[in-house]
Scaffold this active site. Structure first.
Site, PDB file in Angstrom:
ATOM      1  N   THR A 148     -22.931 -83.261  26.872  1.00 23.68           N
ATOM      2  CA  THR A 148     -22.046 -83.979  27.782  1.00 23.68           C
ATOM      3  C   THR A 148     -20.616 -83.445  27.717  1.00 23.68           C
ATOM      4  O   THR A 148     -20.194 -82.912  26.684  1.00 23.68           O
ATOM      5  CB  THR A 148     -22.049 -85.480  27.402  1.00 23.68           C
ATOM      6  OG1 THR A 148     -20.989 -86.139  28.066  1.00 23.68           O
ATOM      7  CG2 THR A 148     -21.845 -85.682  25.907  1.00 23.68           C
ATOM      8  N   ASP A 149     -19.870 -83.668  28.780  1.00 23.82           N
ATOM      9  CA  ASP A 149     -18.441 -83.306  28.762  1.00 23.82           C
ATOM     10  C   ASP A 149     -17.624 -84.284  27.932  1.00 23.82           C
ATOM     11  O   ASP A 149     -16.459 -84.023  27.627  1.00 23.82           O
ATOM     12  CB  ASP A 149     -17.889 -83.236  30.201  1.00 23.82           C
ATOM     13  CG  ASP A 149     -17.961 -84.559  30.956  1.00 23.82           C
ATOM     14  OD1 ASP A 149     -18.593 -85.514  30.455  1.00 23.82           O
ATOM     15  OD2 ASP A 149     -17.386 -84.648  32.057  1.00 23.82           O
ATOM     16  N   GLU A 150     -18.253 -85.426  27.547  1.00 19.29           N
ATOM     17  CA  GLU A 150     -17.488 -86.445  26.816  1.00 19.29           C
ATOM     18  C   GLU A 150     -17.077 -85.958  25.425  1.00 19.29           C
ATOM     19  O   GLU A 150     -16.185 -86.534  24.805  1.00 19.29           O
ATOM     20  CB  GLU A 150     -18.288 -87.748  26.750  1.00 19.29           C
ATOM     21  CG  GLU A 150     -18.634 -88.238  28.146  1.00 19.29           C
ATOM     22  CD  GLU A 150     -19.157 -89.662  28.222  1.00 19.29           C
ATOM     23  OE1 GLU A 150     -18.867 -90.466  27.330  1.00 19.29           O
ATOM     24  OE2 GLU A 150     -19.857 -89.961  29.211  1.00 19.29           O
ATOM     25  N   TYR A 174     -20.778 -92.510  20.830  1.00 16.81           N
ATOM     26  CA  TYR A 174     -21.713 -91.671  21.596  1.00 16.81           C
ATOM     27  C   TYR A 174     -21.238 -90.222  21.619  1.00 16.81           C
ATOM     28  O   TYR A 174     -21.969 -89.298  21.239  1.00 16.81           O
ATOM     29  CB  TYR A 174     -21.855 -92.201  23.034  1.00 16.81           C
ATOM     30  CG  TYR A 174     -22.471 -91.196  23.988  1.00 16.81           C
ATOM     31  CD1 TYR A 174     -23.773 -90.739  23.810  1.00 16.81           C
ATOM     32  CD2 TYR A 174     -21.733 -90.688  25.072  1.00 16.81           C
ATOM     33  CE1 TYR A 174     -24.331 -89.800  24.680  1.00 16.81           C
ATOM     34  CE2 TYR A 174     -22.284 -89.752  25.944  1.00 16.81           C
ATOM     35  CZ  TYR A 174     -23.580 -89.315  25.735  1.00 16.81           C
ATOM     36  OH  TYR A 174     -24.128 -88.377  26.588  1.00 16.81           O
ATOM     37  N   LYS A 178     -22.829 -86.786  19.933  1.00 18.97           N
ATOM     38  CA  LYS A 178     -23.227 -85.610  20.733  1.00 18.97           C
ATOM     39  C   LYS A 178     -22.456 -84.374  20.254  1.00 18.97           C
ATOM     40  O   LYS A 178     -22.991 -83.267  20.202  1.00 18.97           O
ATOM     41  CB  LYS A 178     -22.963 -85.853  22.222  1.00 18.97           C
ATOM     42  CG  LYS A 178     -23.897 -86.838  22.889  1.00 18.97           C
ATOM     43  CD  LYS A 178     -25.362 -86.430  22.910  1.00 18.97           C
ATOM     44  CE  LYS A 178     -25.653 -85.275  23.830  1.00 18.97           C
ATOM     45  NZ  LYS A 178     -27.126 -85.018  23.933  1.00 18.97           N
TER      46      LYS A 178
HETATM   47  P1  NAD Z   1     -31.431 -91.508  29.019  1.00 15.89           P
HETATM   48  O1  NAD Z   1     -30.860 -92.517  28.068  1.00 15.89           O
HETATM   49  O2  NAD Z   1     -31.744 -91.927  30.405  1.00 15.89           O
HETATM   50  O3  NAD Z   1     -32.776 -90.897  28.415  1.00 15.89           O
HETATM   51  C1  NAD Z   1     -32.909 -90.571  27.070  1.00 15.89           C
HETATM   52  C2  NAD Z   1     -34.388 -90.406  26.793  1.00 15.89           C
HETATM   53  O4  NAD Z   1     -34.538 -90.033  25.402  1.00 15.89           O
HETATM   54  C3  NAD Z   1     -35.199 -91.688  26.979  1.00 15.89           C
HETATM   55  O5  NAD Z   1     -36.380 -91.407  27.697  1.00 15.89           O
HETATM   56  C4  NAD Z   1     -35.529 -92.148  25.558  1.00 15.89           C
HETATM   57  O6  NAD Z   1     -36.761 -92.848  25.470  1.00 15.89           O
HETATM   58  C5  NAD Z   1     -35.574 -90.816  24.835  1.00 15.89           C
HETATM   59  N1  NAD Z   1     -35.295 -90.963  23.404  1.00 15.89           N
HETATM   60  C6  NAD Z   1     -34.287 -91.668  22.826  1.00 15.89           C
HETATM   61  N2  NAD Z   1     -34.376 -91.571  21.492  1.00 15.89           N
HETATM   62  C7  NAD Z   1     -35.433 -90.768  21.233  1.00 15.89           C
HETATM   63  C8  NAD Z   1     -36.012 -90.289  20.029  1.00 15.89           C
HETATM   64  N3  NAD Z   1     -35.522 -90.623  18.832  1.00 15.89           N
HETATM   65  N4  NAD Z   1     -37.084 -89.471  20.120  1.00 15.89           N
HETATM   66  C9  NAD Z   1     -37.598 -89.138  21.333  1.00 15.89           C
HETATM   67  N5  NAD Z   1     -37.100 -89.577  22.497  1.00 15.89           N
HETATM   68  C10 NAD Z   1     -36.023 -90.389  22.439  1.00 15.89           C
HETATM   69  O7  NAD Z   1     -30.414 -90.288  29.001  1.00 15.89           O
HETATM   70  P2  NAD Z   1     -30.007 -89.291  30.177  1.00 15.89           P
HETATM   71  O8  NAD Z   1     -28.911 -89.907  30.950  1.00 15.89           O
HETATM   72  O9  NAD Z   1     -31.236 -88.835  30.857  1.00 15.89           O
HETATM   73  O10 NAD Z   1     -29.391 -88.104  29.342  1.00 15.89           O
HETATM   74  C11 NAD Z   1     -30.214 -87.045  28.873  1.00 15.89           C
HETATM   75  C12 NAD Z   1     -29.353 -86.106  28.055  1.00 15.89           C
HETATM   76  O11 NAD Z   1     -28.299 -85.603  28.881  1.00 15.89           O
HETATM   77  C13 NAD Z   1     -28.688 -86.789  26.860  1.00 15.89           C
HETATM   78  O12 NAD Z   1     -28.722 -85.904  25.777  1.00 15.89           O
HETATM   79  C14 NAD Z   1     -27.261 -87.030  27.320  1.00 15.89           C
HETATM   80  O13 NAD Z   1     -26.375 -86.981  26.229  1.00 15.89           O
HETATM   81  C15 NAD Z   1     -27.042 -85.857  28.252  1.00 15.89           C
HETATM   82  N6  NAD Z   1     -26.088 -86.078  29.364  1.00 15.89           N
HETATM   83  C16 NAD Z   1     -26.170 -87.181  30.139  1.00 15.89           C
HETATM   84  C17 NAD Z   1     -25.283 -87.332  31.215  1.00 15.89           C
HETATM   85  C18 NAD Z   1     -25.368 -88.520  32.139  1.00 15.89           C
HETATM   86  O14 NAD Z   1     -24.518 -88.672  33.032  1.00 15.89           O
HETATM   87  N7  NAD Z   1     -26.373 -89.374  32.050  1.00 15.89           N
HETATM   88  C19 NAD Z   1     -24.317 -86.369  31.469  1.00 15.89           C
HETATM   89  C20 NAD Z   1     -24.270 -85.240  30.636  1.00 15.89           C
HETATM   90  C21 NAD Z   1     -25.173 -85.115  29.603  1.00 15.89           C
HETATM   91  P1  TYD Z   2     -20.870 -95.020  32.636  1.00 13.73           P
HETATM   92  O1  TYD Z   2     -21.835 -94.977  33.781  1.00 13.73           O
HETATM   93  O2  TYD Z   2     -21.152 -95.943  31.505  1.00 13.73           O
HETATM   94  O3  TYD Z   2     -20.673 -93.529  32.145  1.00 13.73           O
HETATM   95  P2  TYD Z   2     -19.640 -92.924  31.031  1.00 13.73           P
HETATM   96  O4  TYD Z   2     -19.035 -94.030  30.247  1.00 13.73           O
HETATM   97  O5  TYD Z   2     -20.560 -92.089  30.208  1.00 13.73           O
HETATM   98  O6  TYD Z   2     -18.639 -92.148  31.823  1.00 13.73           O
HETATM   99  O7  TYD Z   2     -19.440 -95.401  33.208  1.00 13.73           O
HETATM  100  C1  TYD Z   2     -18.810 -94.632  34.200  1.00 13.73           C
HETATM  101  C2  TYD Z   2     -17.423 -95.196  34.406  1.00 13.73           C
HETATM  102  O8  TYD Z   2     -17.535 -96.515  34.948  1.00 13.73           O
HETATM  103  C3  TYD Z   2     -16.638 -95.352  33.113  1.00 13.73           C
HETATM  104  O9  TYD Z   2     -15.266 -95.079  33.392  1.00 13.73           O
HETATM  105  C4  TYD Z   2     -16.819 -96.804  32.741  1.00 13.73           C
HETATM  106  C5  TYD Z   2     -16.913 -97.484  34.097  1.00 13.73           C
HETATM  107  N1  TYD Z   2     -17.770 -98.706  34.143  1.00 13.73           N
HETATM  108  C6  TYD Z   2     -17.259 -99.875  34.708  1.00 13.73           C
HETATM  109  O10 TYD Z   2     -16.092 -99.941  35.149  1.00 13.73           O
HETATM  110  N2  TYD Z   2     -18.091-100.953  34.767  1.00 13.73           N
HETATM  111  C7  TYD Z   2     -19.359-100.941  34.297  1.00 13.73           C
HETATM  112  O11 TYD Z   2     -20.054-101.987  34.363  1.00 13.73           O
HETATM  113  C8  TYD Z   2     -19.867 -99.718  33.743  1.00 13.73           C
HETATM  114  C9  TYD Z   2     -21.273 -99.653  33.216  1.00 13.73           C
HETATM  115  C10 TYD Z   2     -19.028 -98.624  33.694  1.00 13.73           C
END
Ligand code: NAD
Ligand code: TYD
Length: 375
Positions: A148-150, A174, A178
């Protein structure tokens, strides 16, 4: 443990996709299955609250697809899968992924994101250093770590966007977990020569997104006539990327990326949270007849801010564009429209997710903790 053994039937890559039942992972599985039918795909997913087997159910009948429920901290299981399936490509998505949950309970984030990634790396290193899979595949052996970019922290309004050389400065449990996993992956390349790749991507949205994250949460709350909680002043900025564009980027990085390199991935779509929710409300008003509350902007409720809330994220994806030829194709307006359509057409996917566990989580975040509504 028994798996359908299909070594000889598939001529292409043999992928282990961890977290393939989650949001981005499941989109990636569908992407890969559609484009590369000659490849073998094994999904390993623990099916935590965020994992949803139904996101993959349409693939179950395909002979080149296997779902395994299991934990990335279970080293014997991973070693067994790597050997039995002759895996040559690991795409590692499995993680605890939600910032608010990491504030409420950071321990599982360290366990899955740090210890789990370490366990996976160790198992892969062992199989890889012993010459598995067969030499035939060794030249395209890859370990992709999806991050993630976070990990880069928070930008000021005038700061240049994050890129591959931005120093790490994570602010939430989080992002810290990461960051720890990113460093381990990097170290396995430099120390052991494992052909790893890291991507650091901005906020994704689209189908199969668990309704704790901003966009699906707001979409569903509008359908249910529930308040739309905006943290703080709603001026935080995120760089939104449609998940299918992210999958295309990951595909390119696996096939054409240079081992040891990192790639930042972003949508070139910086939007303030409040502007995003206004756009979402207006689209919902237009697309859904008979909403419980109309106009849905009336549901917007400002609540106390998330602790340590990063102000701005933005990505400079020049490296991915110039070296691998990737650029995002879906802008926010179009992506939101497609996402809303998906949530309207797939209510059977998200309705069961609004479970007792979900209600408890929701109450903790929005009712009992520091996130209390300001009104
Ligand atoms: P998500 O929470 O939707 O999915 C995570 C998956 O991992 C789930 O299916 C869960 O069951 C599985 N999981 C959790 N713990 C586990 C374990 N111990 N063993 C096996 N499986 C396990 O997450 P996502 O949003 O699909 O993100 C996927 C990846 O991309 C993550 O690594 C996240 O850090 C990264 N990422 C997410 C975003 C975003 O915007 N969602 C952006 C950049 C990077
Ligand atoms: P989120 O989807 O949780 O992603 P991240 O925290 O990983 O960026 O949140 C996106 C943005 O929206 C973040 O600035 C937090 C804000 N947010 C709200 O204002 N209300 C909400 O209920 C949630 C879930 C997020």
């Amino acid at each position: 443990m028994t798996f359908t053994n299909t070594h000889s039937s598939f001529s292409g890559r043999r992928l282990l996709i961890t977290g393939g039942a989650g949001f981005i992972g499941s989109n990636f599985v569908h992407h890969w299955m559609q484009l590369y039918p000659q490849d073998r795909i094994v999904v390993l997913d623990a099916l935590t609250y965020a994992g949803n087997h139904s996101s993959l159910v349409s693939l179950e009948a395909q002979p080149n697809f296997q779902f395994v429920q299991g934990d990335i901290c279970d080293r014997p299981l991973i070693e067994h899968l790597l050997q039995e399936e002759m895996i040559d490509t690991v795409a590692h998505f499995a993680a605890e992924s939600h910032v608010d949950r990491s504030i409420l309970g950071p321990e599982t984030f360290v366990q899955t994101n740090v210890v789990g990634t370490f366990t996976l790396l160790e198992a892969v290193r062992q199989c890889w250093s012993q010459g598995q899979p067969s030499a035939k595949f060794s030249d395209h052996y890859r370990f992709l770590h999806v991050s993630t970019d976070e990990v880069f922290g928070s930008l000021g309004p005038e700061d240049p966007a994050f890129c591959e050389t931005t120093p790490y400065a994570p602010n939430s449990p989080y992002s810290a977990s990461k960051a720890g996993s990113d460093h381990l992956v990097r170290a396995y390349y430099h120390t052991y020569g494992l052909p790893t790749l890291i991507t650091n991507c901005s906020n994704n949205y689209g189908p199969y997104h668990f309704p704790e994250k901003l966009i699906p949460l707001m979409c569903i709350n509008i359908l249910l006539g529930k308040p739309l909680p905006i943290y703080g002043d709603g001026q935080n900025i995120r760089d939104w990327l449609y998940v299918k564009d992210h999958c295309r980027a990951l595909d390119l990085v696996i096939r054409k990326g240079v081992p040891g390199e990192t790639y930042t991935v972003g949508g070139n779509n910086e939007v303030k949270n409040l502007d995003l929710i206004h756009a979402l409300c207006d689209l919902m008003d237009e697309m859904v007849p008979d909403l419980p509350v109309y106009p849905s902007r009336n549901l917007i409720t400002f609540v106390k801010d998330r602790p340590g809330h990063d102000r701005r994220y933005a990505i400079d994806a020049t490296k991915l564009k110039t070296e691998l030829g990737w650029s995002p194709t879906v802008n926010v307006q179009e992506g939101l429209r497609q996402t809303i359509e998906w949530y309207l057409e797939n209510q059977q996917w998200w309705k069961p997710l609004l479970s007792e566990e979900y209600q408890t989580y929701y109450q903790q975040v929005y009712d009992n903790s520091s996130y209390t509504a300001l009104s």
